[in-house]
Motif scaffolding. Sequence first.
Motif, PDB file in Angstrom:
ATOM      1  N   SER A   1       0.833  -1.198   0.000  1.00  0.00           N
ATOM      2  CA  SER A   1       0.000   0.000   0.000  1.00  0.00           C
ATOM      3  C   SER A   1       0.869   1.250   0.000  1.00  0.00           C
ATOM      4  CB  SER A   1      -0.911   0.006   1.229  1.00  0.00           C
ATOM      5  OG  SER A   1      -1.736  -1.148   1.244  1.00  0.00           O
ATOM      6  N   GLY A   2       0.319   2.316  -0.579  1.00  0.00           N
ATOM      7  CA  GLY A   2       1.056   3.567  -0.594  1.00  0.00           C
ATOM      8  C   GLY A   2       0.519   4.522  -1.641  1.00  0.00           C
ATOM      9  N   ILE A   3       1.219   5.630  -1.801  1.00  0.00           N
ATOM     10  CA  ILE A   3       0.855   6.674  -2.754  1.00  0.00           C
ATOM     11  C   ILE A   3       1.713   6.530  -4.006  1.00  0.00           C
ATOM     12  CG2 ILE A   3       0.687   9.153  -3.155  1.00  0.00           C
ATOM     13  CD1 ILE A   3      -1.260   8.184  -1.092  1.00  0.00           C
ATOM     14  N   ILE A   4       1.065   6.566  -5.184  1.00  0.00           N
ATOM     15  CA  ILE A   4       1.809   6.505  -6.443  1.00  0.00           C
ATOM     16  C   ILE A   4       2.547   7.827  -6.633  1.00  0.00           C
ATOM     17  CG2 ILE A   4       1.605   6.351  -8.954  1.00  0.00           C
ATOM     18  CD1 ILE A   4       1.083   3.727  -7.672  1.00  0.00           C
TER      19      ILE A   4
ATOM     20  N   TYR B   1       5.682   1.797 -12.198  1.00  0.00           N
ATOM     21  CA  TYR B   1       5.238   2.788 -11.203  1.00  0.00           C
ATOM     22  C   TYR B   1       6.245   2.817 -10.063  1.00  0.00           C
ATOM     23  CZ  TYR B   1       0.605   2.310 -13.417  1.00  0.00           C
ATOM     24  OH  TYR B   1      -0.435   2.267 -14.306  1.00  0.00           O
ATOM     25  N   GLN B   2       6.237   3.935  -9.337  1.00  0.00           N
ATOM     26  CA  GLN B   2       7.012   4.069  -8.113  1.00  0.00           C
ATOM     27  C   GLN B   2       6.066   4.506  -6.996  1.00  0.00           C
ATOM     28  OE1 GLN B   2      10.365   3.386  -7.309  1.00  0.00           O
ATOM     29  NE2 GLN B   2       9.433   3.652  -5.281  1.00  0.00           N
ATOM     30  N   ILE B   3       5.995   3.679  -5.939  1.00  0.00           N
ATOM     31  CA  ILE B   3       5.184   3.992  -4.760  1.00  0.00           C
ATOM     32  C   ILE B   3       6.069   4.669  -3.724  1.00  0.00           C
ATOM     33  CG2 ILE B   3       3.824   2.982  -2.879  1.00  0.00           C
ATOM     34  CD1 ILE B   3       2.934   0.808  -4.760  1.00  0.00           C
ATOM     35  N   ASP B   4       5.510   5.622  -2.993  1.00  0.00           N
ATOM     36  CA  ASP B   4       6.245   6.293  -1.914  1.00  0.00           C
ATOM     37  C   ASP B   4       6.771   5.242  -0.940  1.00  0.00           C
ATOM     38  OD1 ASP B   4       7.305   7.978  -0.080  1.00  0.00           O
ATOM     39  OD2 ASP B   4       5.392   8.818   0.592  1.00  0.00           O
ATOM     40  N   ALA B   5       8.110   5.163  -0.784  1.00  0.00           N
ATOM     41  CA  ALA B   5       8.742   4.100  -0.006  1.00  0.00           C
ATOM     42  C   ALA B   5       9.277   4.564   1.338  1.00  0.00           C
ATOM     43  CB  ALA B   5       9.878   3.494  -0.828  1.00  0.00           C
ATOM     44  N   ALA B   6       8.903   5.766   1.805  1.00  0.00           N
ATOM     45  CA  ALA B   6       9.460   6.273   3.060  1.00  0.00           C
ATOM     46  C   ALA B   6       9.115   5.362   4.231  1.00  0.00           C
ATOM     47  CB  ALA B   6       8.939   7.692   3.307  1.00  0.00           C
ATOM     48  N   SER B   7       7.847   4.991   4.364  1.00  0.00           N
ATOM     49  CA  SER B   7       7.444   4.133   5.481  1.00  0.00           C
ATOM     50  C   SER B   7       8.051   2.745   5.352  1.00  0.00           C
ATOM     51  CB  SER B   7       5.918   4.037   5.546  1.00  0.00           C
ATOM     52  OG  SER B   7       5.402   3.493   4.337  1.00  0.00           O
ATOM     53  N   LEU B   8       8.204   2.277   4.157  1.00  0.00           N
ATOM     54  CA  LEU B   8       8.783   0.947   3.953  1.00  0.00           C
ATOM     55  C   LEU B   8      10.275   0.937   4.306  1.00  0.00           C
ATOM     56  CD1 LEU B   8       7.037   0.083   0.576  1.00  0.00           C
ATOM     57  CD2 LEU B   8       6.403  -0.693   2.864  1.00  0.00           C
TER      58      LEU B   8
ATOM     59  N   GLU C   1      14.039  -9.590   5.877  1.00  0.00           N
ATOM     60  CA  GLU C   1      13.863  -9.952   4.477  1.00  0.00           C
ATOM     61  C   GLU C   1      12.476  -9.547   3.972  1.00  0.00           C
ATOM     62  OE1 GLU C   1      14.846 -11.276   0.752  1.00  0.00           O
ATOM     63  OE2 GLU C   1      16.131 -10.939   2.510  1.00  0.00           O
ATOM     64  N   THR C   2      11.453  -9.687   4.822  1.00  0.00           N
ATOM     65  CA  THR C   2      10.102  -9.259   4.450  1.00  0.00           C
ATOM     66  C   THR C   2      10.043  -7.754   4.221  1.00  0.00           C
ATOM     67  OG1 THR C   2       9.125 -11.078   5.714  1.00  0.00           O
ATOM     68  CG2 THR C   2       7.698  -9.210   5.197  1.00  0.00           C
ATOM     69  N   ALA C   3      10.723  -7.018   5.084  1.00  0.00           N
ATOM     70  CA  ALA C   3      10.744  -5.560   4.928  1.00  0.00           C
ATOM     71  C   ALA C   3      11.450  -5.162   3.642  1.00  0.00           C
ATOM     72  CB  ALA C   3      11.431  -4.923   6.132  1.00  0.00           C
ATOM     73  N   ARG C   4      12.519  -5.878   3.307  1.00  0.00           N
ATOM     74  CA  ARG C   4      13.227  -5.557   2.068  1.00  0.00           C
ATOM     75  C   ARG C   4      12.393  -5.924   0.832  1.00  0.00           C
ATOM     76  NH1 ARG C   4      19.267  -7.686   3.973  1.00  0.00           N
ATOM     77  NH2 ARG C   4      19.840  -5.758   5.097  1.00  0.00           N
ATOM     78  N   ILE C   5      11.654  -7.042   0.916  1.00  0.00           N
ATOM     79  CA  ILE C   5      10.777  -7.425  -0.201  1.00  0.00           C
ATOM     80  C   ILE C   5       9.701  -6.357  -0.415  1.00  0.00           C
ATOM     81  CG2 ILE C   5       9.026  -9.080  -0.934  1.00  0.00           C
ATOM     82  CD1 ILE C   5      10.725 -11.264   0.360  1.00  0.00           C
ATOM     83  N   ASN C   6       9.078  -5.898   0.678  1.00  0.00           N
ATOM     84  CA  ASN C   6       8.053  -4.864   0.565  1.00  0.00           C
ATOM     85  C   ASN C   6       8.629  -3.572  -0.011  1.00  0.00           C
ATOM     86  OD1 ASN C   6       6.033  -6.518   1.538  1.00  0.00           O
ATOM     87  ND2 ASN C   6       6.360  -5.897   3.678  1.00  0.00           N
ATOM     88  N   LEU C   7       9.869  -3.295   0.367  1.00  0.00           N
ATOM     89  CA  LEU C   7      10.513  -2.098  -0.174  1.00  0.00           C
ATOM     90  C   LEU C   7      10.736  -2.241  -1.674  1.00  0.00           C
ATOM     91  CD1 LEU C   7      11.800   0.648   0.326  1.00  0.00           C
ATOM     92  CD2 LEU C   7      13.959  -0.536   0.869  1.00  0.00           C
TER      93      LEU C   7
ATOM     94  N   ARG D   1       8.598  -0.572  -6.036  1.00  0.00           N
ATOM     95  CA  ARG D   1       8.983  -0.389  -7.447  1.00  0.00           C
ATOM     96  C   ARG D   1       8.188  -1.429  -8.252  1.00  0.00           C
ATOM     97  NH1 ARG D   1      13.867   0.755 -10.654  1.00  0.00           N
ATOM     98  NH2 ARG D   1      13.998  -0.808 -12.305  1.00  0.00           N
ATOM     99  N   ILE D   2       7.077  -0.994  -8.859  1.00  0.00           N
ATOM    100  CA  ILE D   2       6.201  -1.911  -9.584  1.00  0.00           C
ATOM    101  C   ILE D   2       6.774  -2.153 -10.972  1.00  0.00           C
ATOM    102  CG2 ILE D   2       3.870  -2.292 -10.469  1.00  0.00           C
ATOM    103  CD1 ILE D   2       2.825  -0.496  -8.285  1.00  0.00           C
TER     104      ILE D   2
END
Length: 435
Positions: free
Chosen positions: A99-102, A120-127, A191-197, A201-202
């Motif tokens: 989830s995030g902002i495009i 697409y690029q999603i805002d990754a700050a929280s990730l 590893e889960t956090a890195r995958i989500n990060l 990058r879609i």
Amino acid sequence: MKIDLSASLSPRRKALFSDSHSASPQVARRQRWMQALGAALVVTALAACSKSDGDQKAPPKQDVQVGVVTLQAQNQQLDASLPGRTRAFLTAEVRPQVSGIIQKRLFTEGAQVRQGQQLYQIDAASLKAVEASALAAVAKAEASQRTLAATARRNAELVKIDAISKQANDESQAAAAQALSDVAVAKANLETARINLRYSRIEAPIGGRIALSAVTPGALVTANQANALTTIVQLDPMYVDFTQSSSDLLQLKRDLESGRYQKVEGNKVPVRIQLDDGSDYPHEGKLAFAGVIVNDTTGTLTLRAEVPNPEGMLMPGMYVQAKLPTALAPDGVMVPQQSVTRDLAGKPNVMLVKDGDVVERREIEVDRAVGAFWLLKSGLKAGDRVMVDGFQRVKPGDKVKAVEVDLKAKAERKSVRGEPPVQAAADAPAAPAKK
């Protein structure tokens, strides 16, 4: 020719005619009328004589010229023409996995994209923050594990000299093992956090042509949402799905078992495609799948062909006609469709030129259309001459002058003159050589 007018008059009229100078005006008028009547009789007699002479000089009637085609026996391949729709070889709907902002859209709509290209690029700050937290948790777990592992090693030596109880040693060993598990859990979370990060990058899951984007920068998207962000289709090669009637398939099997037709050899059945506008597709495909379950609503089987599409001419959802060989008719006799007429009962018949050039009407039985020809079942044989031109000028029993017609050459001449092509002549059935 000399004609005596006085011979045709009565004695009384002759007297009136001879005494014209002394007659009264009424008699004179009567004499003039009789002279006009005699002149008319002369003209009529001359016309009759002229007509009689002309009838004697009329030329004899000549035989009417008609065009014929001599039938020949040949091995004819039978094709089935089946309706179908084109389908993309691969289709992928692109959805976000986090989830995030495009923030950005990084592709051109309708363009060709490659596999792995960022869309697409999603805002990754929280990730990124989640990744940093997971990294710290790993470091903490590893530090605790080192401490507990050292304690467990010391206790293992002390228990040998009875410096500590066995229970204390067992508890220290269990704590060291638990600390090792905590490290593994922390690394999995990292590893889960890195995958989500990385999912921020879609990327394109497949290569192909991309459709319109359903979102714009600034839109909020959620993980695994129902609506796709966009769709990618791979168009080379293409699938063509078409249907065949189960009754036609059963009839074909009966004809093959009876020996009427021969089975087409080869593992890969070629498939030709005809586009919706009637033109032929330039590339030939192969039959990839034949269904084994009959649709209980339509009574048809589904078949699928794989067709090359290097120019991108085919697009998903197009209506086409698929033509594939089904059997081989040995020594088949083909009759031009232009030579076949039907009576009031709908039965087909042809005008046949027999020996002696006499016209005969013959009732026939046809099987199926092959191009612009009929495959004959009965009524004619190889060597028979059927009329293809001149029907309006003759009737059964007339003697004619038969002239052989080359349908293919005739079609080529019409094509040169710019006239509409005659399919019956241009698409004469091309049969394989007889074995």
